[in-house]
Design an enzyme around this catalytic site. Structure first.
Site, PDB file in Angstrom:
ATOM      1  N   GLU A  49       1.078 -33.000 -34.826  1.00 26.29           N
ATOM      2  CA  GLU A  49       1.414 -32.427 -33.523  1.00 26.29           C
ATOM      3  C   GLU A  49       0.649 -33.165 -32.440  1.00 26.29           C
ATOM      4  OE1 GLU A  49       0.742 -28.185 -33.086  1.00 26.29           O
ATOM      5  OE2 GLU A  49       1.624 -27.780 -35.052  1.00 26.29           O
ATOM      6  N   ASN A  80      -3.373 -32.290 -35.928  1.00 21.95           N
ATOM      7  CA  ASN A  80      -2.827 -31.863 -34.639  1.00 21.95           C
ATOM      8  C   ASN A  80      -3.865 -32.160 -33.574  1.00 21.95           C
ATOM      9  OD1 ASN A  80      -0.749 -30.795 -36.131  1.00 21.95           O
ATOM     10  ND2 ASN A  80      -1.261 -28.645 -35.731  1.00 21.95           N
ATOM     11  N   GLU A 118      -3.393 -25.432 -39.377  1.00 20.53           N
ATOM     12  CA  GLU A 118      -4.573 -25.057 -38.582  1.00 20.53           C
ATOM     13  C   GLU A 118      -5.337 -23.834 -39.073  1.00 20.53           C
ATOM     14  OE1 GLU A 118      -3.251 -24.699 -34.529  1.00 20.53           O
ATOM     15  OE2 GLU A 118      -2.905 -26.835 -34.324  1.00 20.53           O
ATOM     16  N   ARG A 131       9.705 -31.851 -38.525  1.00 18.22           N
ATOM     17  CA  ARG A 131       8.735 -30.927 -39.113  1.00 18.22           C
ATOM     18  C   ARG A 131       9.025 -29.505 -38.620  1.00 18.22           C
ATOM     19  NH1 ARG A 131       2.872 -29.436 -37.262  1.00 18.22           N
ATOM     20  NH2 ARG A 131       2.279 -28.150 -39.030  1.00 18.22           N
ATOM     21  N   TYR A 149      -4.471 -32.432 -29.177  1.00 16.61           N
ATOM     22  CA  TYR A 149      -3.938 -32.231 -27.837  1.00 16.61           C
ATOM     23  C   TYR A 149      -4.859 -32.698 -26.727  1.00 16.61           C
ATOM     24  CZ  TYR A 149      -0.312 -29.323 -29.939  1.00 16.61           C
ATOM     25  OH  TYR A 149       0.748 -28.887 -30.671  1.00 16.61           O
ATOM     26  N   HIS A 179       2.775 -21.305 -41.037  1.00 23.09           N
ATOM     27  CA  HIS A 179       2.382 -21.582 -39.651  1.00 23.09           C
ATOM     28  C   HIS A 179       2.199 -20.236 -38.935  1.00 23.09           C
ATOM     29  CE1 HIS A 179       2.625 -24.797 -36.295  1.00 23.09           C
ATOM     30  NE2 HIS A 179       2.221 -23.682 -35.710  1.00 23.09           N
TER      31      HIS A 179
HETATM   32  C1  GBH Z   1      -0.964 -25.805 -31.920  1.00 25.67           C
HETATM   33  O1  GBH Z   1      -2.260 -25.271 -31.854  1.00 25.67           O
HETATM   34  C2  GBH Z   1      -0.081 -24.918 -32.766  1.00 25.67           C
HETATM   35  O2  GBH Z   1       0.033 -25.443 -34.064  1.00 25.67           O
HETATM   36  C3  GBH Z   1       1.281 -24.727 -32.183  1.00 25.67           C
HETATM   37  O3  GBH Z   1       1.942 -23.688 -32.849  1.00 25.67           O
HETATM   38  C4  GBH Z   1       1.163 -24.473 -30.698  1.00 25.67           C
HETATM   39  O4  GBH Z   1       2.397 -24.154 -30.117  1.00 25.67           O
HETATM   40  C5  GBH Z   1       0.615 -25.720 -30.073  1.00 25.67           C
HETATM   41  O5  GBH Z   1      -0.609 -26.049 -30.622  1.00 25.67           O
HETATM   42  C6  GBH Z   1       0.397 -25.615 -28.579  1.00 25.67           C
HETATM   43  O6  GBH Z   1      -0.606 -24.695 -28.278  1.00 25.67           O
HETATM   44  O7  GBH Z   1      -6.509 -19.352 -25.630  1.00 25.67           O
HETATM   45  O8  GBH Z   1      -8.333 -20.648 -24.736  1.00 25.67           O
HETATM   46  O9  GBH Z   1      -8.618 -19.468 -26.814  1.00 25.67           O
HETATM   47  C7  GBH Z   1      -3.150 -26.029 -31.078  1.00 25.67           C
HETATM   48  C8  GBH Z   1      -4.513 -25.432 -31.088  1.00 25.67           C
HETATM   49  C9  GBH Z   1      -5.517 -23.350 -30.747  1.00 25.67           C
HETATM   50  C10 GBH Z   1      -4.988 -24.690 -28.905  1.00 25.67           C
HETATM   51  C11 GBH Z   1      -5.613 -22.130 -29.879  1.00 25.67           C
HETATM   52  C12 GBH Z   1      -5.114 -23.483 -28.004  1.00 25.67           C
HETATM   53  C13 GBH Z   1      -6.106 -21.346 -27.705  1.00 25.67           C
HETATM   54  C14 GBH Z   1      -7.186 -21.597 -26.725  1.00 25.67           C
HETATM   55  N1  GBH Z   1      -4.583 -24.288 -30.208  1.00 25.67           N
HETATM   56  N2  GBH Z   1      -6.032 -22.527 -28.555  1.00 25.67           N
HETATM   57  S1  GBH Z   1      -7.691 -20.145 -25.920  1.00 25.67           S
END
Ligand code: GBH
Length: 519
Positions: free
Chosen positions: A416, A347, A205, A115, A349, A160
């Site tokens: 993701e 996605n 997202e 991807r 995490y 993206h």
């Molecule tokens: C993904 O977003 C993205 O699709 C990808 O590009 C990125 O590299 C990957 O995750 C890892 O981060 O700074 O405390 O406000 C995941 C969702 C949204 C999680 C923004 C972190 C920032 C939190 N992300 N968020 S903060």
């Protein structure tokens, strides 16, 4: 008289009993509830998609080469103070000049799918479709052809985070016309690459782009529209997605035969105190704000969840407004959006605790006040390099079940999932990531095998260490290490890459018995 065959069968049963009575955990010291955390042996359905994901701005570099136009991340990172150590993606992993090596890594891992995203302003320097940049188009053809040559399927994200700067100057995603500009761009891409690409993602997202880019202002384009930015941008993006989906459906599906959807990001929101009704409601409210407000229009009835509309409406009224801050869809728009997905792109995490928070009426309303929620975490949860990312495998299974319970038997692709470690001395022994993948993929297996979630694919984030947006290269998410001080941007496999390769080879985690039978 027992026949020998029966005797063998009995031994196998006996062995299975023994092995299942010795409980195995991935994070033994932290997640060791036998009910919840016991490691499950078994394999994913046949034909399961195994991938890794990247995004154009995070890896390509070559930011102004070969006719590429500037985008909002080029502009944003060139403003001092916006990113960690003022780092930018001008070179990043230099993937623009490393197609062969990138595809080689994909092959080493044994992925079935890769991807990646297209840089809109590399293809159309201004964003508008009358002026194409042939070198940009060629770059993606080279990448796609190299993948197909190796029998790896490309899975392509159209957008993206990297809007052409010219379109931002016309208002970016706050401009209603974006719906049509995006549709035109998508149409071109389907036509140009669609005979080779069978999985498409429209927008990665929407909620993150909206909240970080247009409300908090900490991602490009760095706009702050408290209380309004998030809702307005999500609104436009959902319509843009829907038009792109219909374009594919009407003009290309019959001849190209691919699938297309959108990608949402979500935490799992767990009530801080499951005995406290207000916390239970707050957790569900967060799930609806974060995921439901985008998933309901597409996978539900075409509209935002009633609860979210009511909460924002009530807050707006209490704030002295006569019009809710949340835009609404016309019945025609609801019709346009409803059902525009061939699968659910997710996605995921991390997990957080959510507690009820009394509504606050600040002079300037914000989307955060609308949540009426307080976030926290358990101090024992392993901490990634990214502040927001705590490792909580069991939350993944709960989120997958929540999607099934709300949106039915829709096929889910996890687009993701991954974890960050801090930048520092070269260390390829990435134990946290290895355990993260084993435990999270294991929870996905439980969702699939035990809970009957229709999970059809999984993409690790990410193939290689890259430019982590506002955090620069200080947070490393890669299966491969990238040396950012080396002009060649040398890539080296981390241990997690080997672990992931084995999981892919095994199509999960077969038990010893299963592995023997399969021999
Ligand atoms: C993904 O977003 C993205 O699709 C990808 O590009 C990125 O590299 C990957 O995750 C890892 O981060 O700074 O405390 O406000 C995941 C969702 C949204 C999680 C923004 C972190 C920032 C939190 N992300 N968020 S903060």
């Amino acid at each position: 008289m027992a026949r020998p065959g029966m005797l063998i069968a009995l031994i196998v049963v006996f062995q299975t009993l023994i092995s299942s009575s010795t409980t195995e955990f991935v994070f033994e010291d932290v997640f060791n509830d036998p009910e919840r955390d016991t490691f499950l042996h078994g394999t994913f359905p046949e034909g399961f998609i195994w991938g890794a994901a990247t995004a154009a701005y995070q890896i390509e570099g070559a930011w102004d080469e070969d006719g590429k136009g500037p985008n909002i991340w080029d502009a944003f990172t060139h403003i001092p103070g916006k990113t960690y150590d003022n780092q930018n993606g001008d070179v990043a992993c230099d993937s623009y000049h490393n197609v062969e090596r990138d595809v080689e890594m994909v092959k080493e891992l044994g992925l079935t799918h890769y991807r990646f995203s297209l840089s809109w302003s590399r293809i159309f320097p201004t964003g508008f479709t009358h002026q194409v940049n042939p070198a940009g188009v060629q770059y993606y053809h080279r990448l796609i052809d190299a993948l197909l040559e190796a029998s790896i399927q490309p899975a392509v994200t159209l957008y993206h985070f990297d809007l052409p700067q010219m379109l931002e100057e016309l208002g970016g995603w706050e401009n209603e016309m974006m719906v049509l500009y995006f549709q035109a761009y998508a149409d071109f891409c389907f036509n140009e690459f669609g005979d080779k690409v069978k999985i498409w993602f429209t927008i990665n997202e929407p909620k993150v782009i909206a909240i970080q880019g247009y409300e908090a202002g900490i991602f490009a384009p760095g706009k702050t529209r408290p209380g309004y930015g998030t809702y307005r941008v999500v609104h436009t993006m959902l319509k843009a997605h829907a038009r792109a989906w219909h374009t594919y459906d009407q003009k290309y599906r019959a001849t190209q035969g691919g699938k297309i959807s959108i990608v949402f990001n979500s935490f799992w929101s767990e009530p801080a105190d499951p005995e406290n009704q207000a916390d239970v409601e707050a957790a569900e409210r967060m799930r609806l704000f974060e995921l439901g407000s985008m998933a309901n229009p597409i996978f539900g009835n075409g509209d935002y969840p009633e609860l979210v509309k009511a909460v924002v409406g009530n807050m707006s009224r209490a704030q002295g407004l006569t019009v809710t801050r949340m835009p609404s869809f016309t019945p025609e728009e609801q019709q346009l959006i409803k059902g525009t997905a061939d699968f659910f792109g997710l996605n995921h995490y991390s997990t957080r605790f959510v507690a009820y928070k009394k509504p606050e009426f600040n002079p300037i309303p914000t989307v955060y006040d609308d949540f009426q929620a307080e976030f926290s975490s358990d101090p024992v949860w392993p901490q990634a390099a990214s502040e927001w990312l705590k490792v909580v495998p069991w939350g993944f299974r709960r989120l997958l079940n929540w999607i099934k319970n709300n949106y039915g038997d829709v096929p889910i692709y996890v687009t993701e999932n991954g974890v960050s470690e801090p930048d520092g001395a070269l260390n390829l022994d990435d134990e946290l990531r290895t355990k993260y993948y084993r435990s999270y993929i294991n929870e996905a297996l439980k969702a699939s095998k035990i809970d009957g979630v229709n999970l059809q694919g999984y993409f690790a984030w990410t193939l290689l260490d890259n430019f982590e947006w506002a955090s620069g290269v200080s947070e490393r998410f890669g299966l491969y290490h990238v040396d950012f001080n080396d002009p060649a941007r040398t890539r080296r496999a981390k241990n997690s890459a080997l672990t992931y390769t084995q999981i892919i080879k095994d199509n999960g985690f077969p038990s010893d018995e299963q592995a023997k039978v399969e021999l």
